[in-house]
Design a protein around this motif. Structure first.
Motif, PDB file in Angstrom:
ATOM      1  N   VAL A 178       0.802  -1.276  -0.027  1.00  0.00           N
ATOM      2  CA  VAL A 178       0.140  -0.057   0.077  1.00  0.00           C
ATOM      3  C   VAL A 178       0.803   1.199  -0.007  1.00  0.00           C
ATOM      4  O   VAL A 178       0.713   2.108  -0.734  1.00  0.00           O
ATOM      5  CB  VAL A 178      -1.130   0.034   1.249  1.00  0.00           C
ATOM      6  N   VAL A 179       1.957   1.191   0.776  1.00  0.00           N
ATOM      7  CA  VAL A 179       2.669   2.386   0.867  1.00  0.00           C
ATOM      8  C   VAL A 179       3.366   2.715  -0.647  1.00  0.00           C
ATOM      9  O   VAL A 179       3.514   3.829  -1.048  1.00  0.00           O
ATOM     10  CB  VAL A 179       3.761   2.059   2.012  1.00  0.00           C
ATOM     11  N   CYS A 180       3.947   1.618  -1.182  1.00  0.00           N
ATOM     12  CA  CYS A 180       4.538   1.641  -2.421  1.00  0.00           C
ATOM     13  C   CYS A 180       3.584   1.909  -3.571  1.00  0.00           C
ATOM     14  O   CYS A 180       3.880   2.827  -4.479  1.00  0.00           O
ATOM     15  CB  CYS A 180       5.406   0.550  -2.766  1.00  0.00           C
ATOM     16  N   PHE A 181       2.315   1.800  -3.457  1.00  0.00           N
ATOM     17  CA  PHE A 181       1.156   2.041  -4.430  1.00  0.00           C
ATOM     18  C   PHE A 181       1.230   3.538  -4.423  1.00  0.00           C
ATOM     19  O   PHE A 181       1.277   4.496  -5.423  1.00  0.00           O
ATOM     20  CB  PHE A 181      -0.054   1.674  -4.116  1.00  0.00           C
ATOM     21  N   HIS A 182       1.093   4.285  -3.294  1.00  0.00           N
ATOM     22  CA  HIS A 182       0.928   5.672  -3.042  1.00  0.00           C
ATOM     23  C   HIS A 182       2.083   6.329  -3.449  1.00  0.00           C
ATOM     24  O   HIS A 182       1.961   7.527  -4.093  1.00  0.00           O
ATOM     25  CB  HIS A 182       0.328   5.993  -1.643  1.00  0.00           C
ATOM     26  N   LEU A 183       3.274   6.001  -3.017  1.00  0.00           N
ATOM     27  CA  LEU A 183       4.598   6.527  -3.312  1.00  0.00           C
ATOM     28  C   LEU A 183       5.113   6.477  -4.521  1.00  0.00           C
ATOM     29  O   LEU A 183       5.542   7.448  -5.287  1.00  0.00           O
ATOM     30  CB  LEU A 183       5.565   5.952  -2.404  1.00  0.00           C
ATOM     31  N   PHE A 184       4.802   5.452  -5.405  1.00  0.00           N
ATOM     32  CA  PHE A 184       5.459   4.999  -6.718  1.00  0.00           C
ATOM     33  C   PHE A 184       4.396   4.808  -7.795  1.00  0.00           C
ATOM     34  O   PHE A 184       4.603   5.638  -8.899  1.00  0.00           O
ATOM     35  CB  PHE A 184       6.204   3.940  -6.777  1.00  0.00           C
ATOM     36  N   VAL A 185       3.413   4.122  -7.666  1.00  0.00           N
ATOM     37  CA  VAL A 185       2.534   3.930  -8.677  1.00  0.00           C
ATOM     38  C   VAL A 185       1.642   4.931  -8.942  1.00  0.00           C
ATOM     39  O   VAL A 185       1.445   5.386 -10.135  1.00  0.00           O
ATOM     40  CB  VAL A 185       1.671   2.452  -8.403  1.00  0.00           C
ATOM     41  N   LEU A 186       1.156   5.719  -8.195  1.00  0.00           N
ATOM     42  CA  LEU A 186       0.219   6.791  -8.322  1.00  0.00           C
ATOM     43  C   LEU A 186       0.926   7.972  -9.025  1.00  0.00           C
ATOM     44  O   LEU A 186       0.199   8.338  -9.996  1.00  0.00           O
ATOM     45  CB  LEU A 186      -0.255   7.366  -6.969  1.00  0.00           C
ATOM     46  N   PRO A 187       2.031   8.492  -9.009  1.00  0.00           N
ATOM     47  CA  PRO A 187       2.814   9.430  -9.696  1.00  0.00           C
ATOM     48  C   PRO A 187       2.518   8.789 -11.313  1.00  0.00           C
ATOM     49  O   PRO A 187       2.507   9.748 -12.008  1.00  0.00           O
ATOM     50  CB  PRO A 187       4.011   9.426  -9.234  1.00  0.00           C
ATOM     51  N   ALA A 188       2.930   7.624 -11.311  1.00  0.00           N
ATOM     52  CA  ALA A 188       3.035   6.991 -12.792  1.00  0.00           C
ATOM     53  C   ALA A 188       1.568   6.876 -13.515  1.00  0.00           C
ATOM     54  O   ALA A 188       1.494   7.489 -14.735  1.00  0.00           O
ATOM     55  CB  ALA A 188       3.472   5.679 -12.894  1.00  0.00           C
ATOM     56  N   LEU A 189       0.627   6.599 -12.507  1.00  0.00           N
ATOM     57  CA  LEU A 189      -1.037   6.947 -13.376  1.00  0.00           C
ATOM     58  C   LEU A 189      -1.291   8.426 -13.674  1.00  0.00           C
ATOM     59  O   LEU A 189      -1.819   8.563 -14.426  1.00  0.00           O
ATOM     60  CB  LEU A 189      -1.718   6.294 -12.060  1.00  0.00           C
ATOM     61  N   HIS A 190      -0.690   8.971 -12.442  1.00  0.00           N
ATOM     62  CA  HIS A 190      -1.180  10.603 -12.892  1.00  0.00           C
ATOM     63  C   HIS A 190      -0.473  11.003 -14.045  1.00  0.00           C
ATOM     64  O   HIS A 190      -1.054  11.796 -14.787  1.00  0.00           O
ATOM     65  CB  HIS A 190      -0.821  11.508 -11.662  1.00  0.00           C
ATOM     66  N   ALA A 191       0.812  10.697 -14.313  1.00  0.00           N
ATOM     67  CA  ALA A 191       1.730  10.950 -15.521  1.00  0.00           C
ATOM     68  C   ALA A 191       0.989  10.564 -16.697  1.00  0.00           C
ATOM     69  O   ALA A 191       0.867  11.375 -17.746  1.00  0.00           O
ATOM     70  CB  ALA A 191       2.871  10.667 -15.561  1.00  0.00           C
ATOM     71  N   GLN A 192       0.454   9.442 -16.567  1.00  0.00           N
ATOM     72  CA  GLN A 192      -0.169   8.816 -17.855  1.00  0.00           C
ATOM     73  C   GLN A 192      -1.523   9.562 -18.081  1.00  0.00           C
ATOM     74  O   GLN A 192      -2.263   9.382 -19.389  1.00  0.00           O
ATOM     75  CB  GLN A 192      -0.212   7.268 -17.978  1.00  0.00           C
ATOM     76  N   ALA A 193      -2.067   9.884 -17.062  1.00  0.00           N
ATOM     77  CA  ALA A 193      -3.509  10.503 -17.318  1.00  0.00           C
ATOM     78  C   ALA A 193      -3.480  12.030 -17.499  1.00  0.00           C
ATOM     79  O   ALA A 193      -4.395  12.940 -17.763  1.00  0.00           O
ATOM     80  CB  ALA A 193      -4.269  10.233 -15.970  1.00  0.00           C
TER      81      ALA A 193
END
Length: 673
Positions: free
Chosen positions: A572-587
């Motif tokens: 969960v920590v790594c989703f918020h820290l690493f995955v979410l920025p990538a999702l935001h960038a692609q969106a």
């Protein structure tokens, strides 16, 4: 081996803090060029040279640019950064890039250099192949670099031709003797081209010292060339990796790699409807119509035509026209007449102004008593344009109404603005489709009936990560649970890459013999792992990779895979820290990632001595300030620490605690209480 019809392309990379600041101090590039020219049998073209700092990411980026493009370099030689100083990181940077190691080349370079000085053994060279290129590392001393390259320079054309894809059988016709003859060497010790006969301290010349100082670095007791890139599933547990080949990156460096390698957002044309909510514009939007599109009244009252004298005299006037807000034709208004008009209704042709109903009284009615016949105007102060909303007074036709990068909401007015000017479609960044996968034969669905058998673990990560992605309004595909079998995992990922833009996996990224995600991504899918370890707690084995795929239209593209640790809190920590920025960038969403705020601690919070920690906490307002309190034990397996958590405290590494009343940074995962 006969000389190739065209020369092989070589690249020289110098790793030096000093030379990167002042290239004129470098002595290695001209000496190595001279080796290629004089000892290379006229088979080499030094196509490119580069000088970088002692930085893992800078070294890796430069080499990837040379080896991963459509016209890869045949041979990359680096000089510098192979010693034992704490900043000497060239082997650590290059080892993860290698597909196959070449210990023979390393042995040849070391043995020849050792004949000159025993200090040659103080270097840490590596060599091997990446895709279709050969990579070797040389010492930072110009003389040391020269005496290491000369013993192997005549062997390298053969290796480069094979690495580029040539068939081995035709190359080896005639046996070893013919190969030696064509290369211009004998079966004795390969020619050193004259040797140098000097003491070999393995440092650059003036201004190129690599004696960086600082604290002592942890050193492994095995050589990088003896360790594989990742666990080979076919090699068995006795050959598995005993330590990670991936450099331990700082969180900021990992985030930079994510920003650099996250695929660009996809732009699509979509109709303007309520499905636009949450989208981000990929192009500026201009008004296709003016608002208002006609001259309209801003009050209830009577439209008038001002005479040529410029003054509309008060008095009694007939009501000849009625104009309501609904669409319809309206007759022309003549001088001396009134048109009863409602707010928002179009002015009749010929009208100049509107008199408020409050400035009038009814004078007479029609015979049936249902309509006004005459109205008395009580003022002569009416001016042209009074109480009139002119064409385009809100938005002019052709005017930019929304800019690229702006978000569209259904409550903030953006959708209403688009609708008001008649916009039919807009270009937006398509929100990526997210696939979520759990791995492991021990993982069972969280809702399976019956008690757990020995070793079984209920799947908490997958539903938690699906919920997290959906909470940020991303479409999610549930990819289920994949078995710890290489073929099964590979097929699951290949299928997922066809329908998902970004894949999140959990589990299988540590060092166990059944942790297959890294080797499956590298060996089976041809992907690139940009980082495989992060210096943080929790979440150290977090992995970020990109995999080449084919889009629906047949074009080549890349897709991102985030492999998160199996421990629930880590995932969960790594989703918020690493995955979410990538999702935001692609969106197309900016800024990316969680918002960062400064908070005051409500209690002492202990620091971790070994790694920076992302500590689960609750943040709320007290006396007008943002205050934070810990949610308890922070073990990576303790998902209960997320109960009530709406933030991650960014805790520095060190001894002791951050004290109550002191400030730290916090990443907000949810609403502040």
């Amino acid at each position: 081996m006969s000389t190739p019809t065209s020369k092989l392309r070589a690249a020289i990379l110098v790793v030096s803090e000093t030379a990167s600041r002042d290239p004129s101090t470098d002595k290695c590039i001209p000496i190595l060029k001279d080796v290629f020219e004089k000892a290379g049998n006229d088979q080499w073209d030094v196509a490119v040279t580069e000088i970088v700092t002692d930085n893992v990411l800078a070294i890796q980026k430069t080499i990837r640019n040379w080896t991963d493009g459509p016209e890869p370099i045949n041979l990359v030689v680096s000089s510098g950064g192979t010693g034992f100083a704490t900043k000497d990181v060239t082997p650590e940077a290059i080892t993860p890039l290698l597909d196959r190691h070449a210990p023979g080349l390393v042995h040849g370079m070391l043995s020849t250099s050792y004949a000159v000085t025993p200090f040659a053994l103080m270097a840490r060279p590596v060599a091997g192949t990446r895709k279709q290129s050969i990579i070797i590392t040389l010492p930072g001393s110009p003389k040391g670099a020269k005496e290491n390259l000369e013993p192997v320079i005549k062997l390298l054309p053969h290796a480069c031709i094979q690495a580029a894809g040539a068939e081995s059988r035709p190359l080896h016709e005639g046996g070893v003797k013919k190969l030696e003859k064509d290369a211009g060497i004998s079966s004795a010790v390969p020619s050193t081209g004259g040797g140098c006969g000097h003491h070999h301290h393995h440092h650059h010349g003036p201004g190129h010292s690599h004696g960086h100082g600082g604290h002592a670095a942890v050193q492994p007791h095995t050589k990088p060339e003896d360790r594989p890139q990742s666990n080979d599933p076919s090699a068995g547990p006795t050959r598995r990796y005993r330590s990670s080949p991936y450099p331990m990156l700082a969180v900021d460096d990992a985030l930079k790699l994510i920003a650099e390698h996250t695929p660009a957002p996809v732009v699509q044309k979509v109709p303007v409807n309520l499905n636009l909510g949450g989208s981000v514009l990929a192009e500026d939007v201009k008004a296709t119509e003016a608002v208002p599109a006609f001259r309209a009244s801003i009050v209830d009252g009577y439209a008038i035509k001002i005479p040529a004298s410029g003054t509309f005299e008060k008095g009694v006037y007939p009501v000849t026209i009625v104009s309501h807000a609904q669409a319809g034709d309206v007759n022309e208004l003549k001088e001396g007449e009134l048109a009863r008009i409602t707010t928002g209704a179009p002015l009749p042709p010929g009208a100049d102004a509107v008199i408020m109903v409050e400035d009038t009284v009814l004078h007479s009615q029609t015979d049936d008593g249902l309509e006004e016949k005459e109205v008395e105007i009580l003022t002569s102060e009416i001016k042209a344009g009074e109480n009139v909303r002119e064409v385009g007074s809100d938005v002019k036709s052709g005017e930019m109404i929304l800019k690229k990068g702006e978000g569209i909401t259904v409550v903030g007015g953006e959708f209403g603005l688009l609708a008001s000017v008649g916009t039919k479609e807009v270009s937006i960044y398509r929100r990526p489709v997210v696939g979520v996968l759990s791995t492991g034969d021990e993982i069972i669905p969280h809702d399976r009936e019956g008690p757990l058998r020995l070793g079984e673990v209920r799947d908490t990560n997958r539903p938690t990560l699906i919920t997290a992605a959906r909470s940020h309004h991303f479409e999610v595909v549930d990819l289920g649970i994949a078995s710890d079998k290489p073929g099964t995992l590979e097929q699951t990922l290949r299928t997922a890459l066809l329908k998902c833009d970004l894949i999140i996996t959990s589990g299988g990224v540590s060092m166990g013999e059944l942790d297959l995600l890294k080797p499956t991504i590298e060996r089976s899918l041809g992907g690139t792992i940009h980082f495989g370890r992060v210096n943080m707690k929790p979440g150290k084995p977090t992995t970020f990779a990109t995999v080449p795929t084919k889009a629906a239209d047949g074009t080549r593209t890349t897709k991102a895979i985030f492999s998160l640790p199996g421990n629930p809190a880590s995932a969960v920590v790594c989703f918020h820290l690493f995955v979410l920025p990538a999702l935001h960038a692609q969106a197309g969403i900016t800024p990316v990632g969680l918002p960062k705020v400064s908070v005051v601690l409500d209690e002492d919070v202990r620091k971790d001595r070994g790694r920076p920690e992302y500590h689960r906490a609750f943040v709320g307002f007290r006396d007008g300030a943002l205050c934070a309190s810990s949610t308890g034990g922070q073990r990576s397996s303790r998902i209960g620490s997320f109960r009530g958590a709406n933030a991650l405290l960014v805790m520095p590494m060190g001894e002791g605690s951050v004290r109550k009343g002191e400030r730290v940074e916090a990443l907000l995962m949810g609403r502040v209480g």
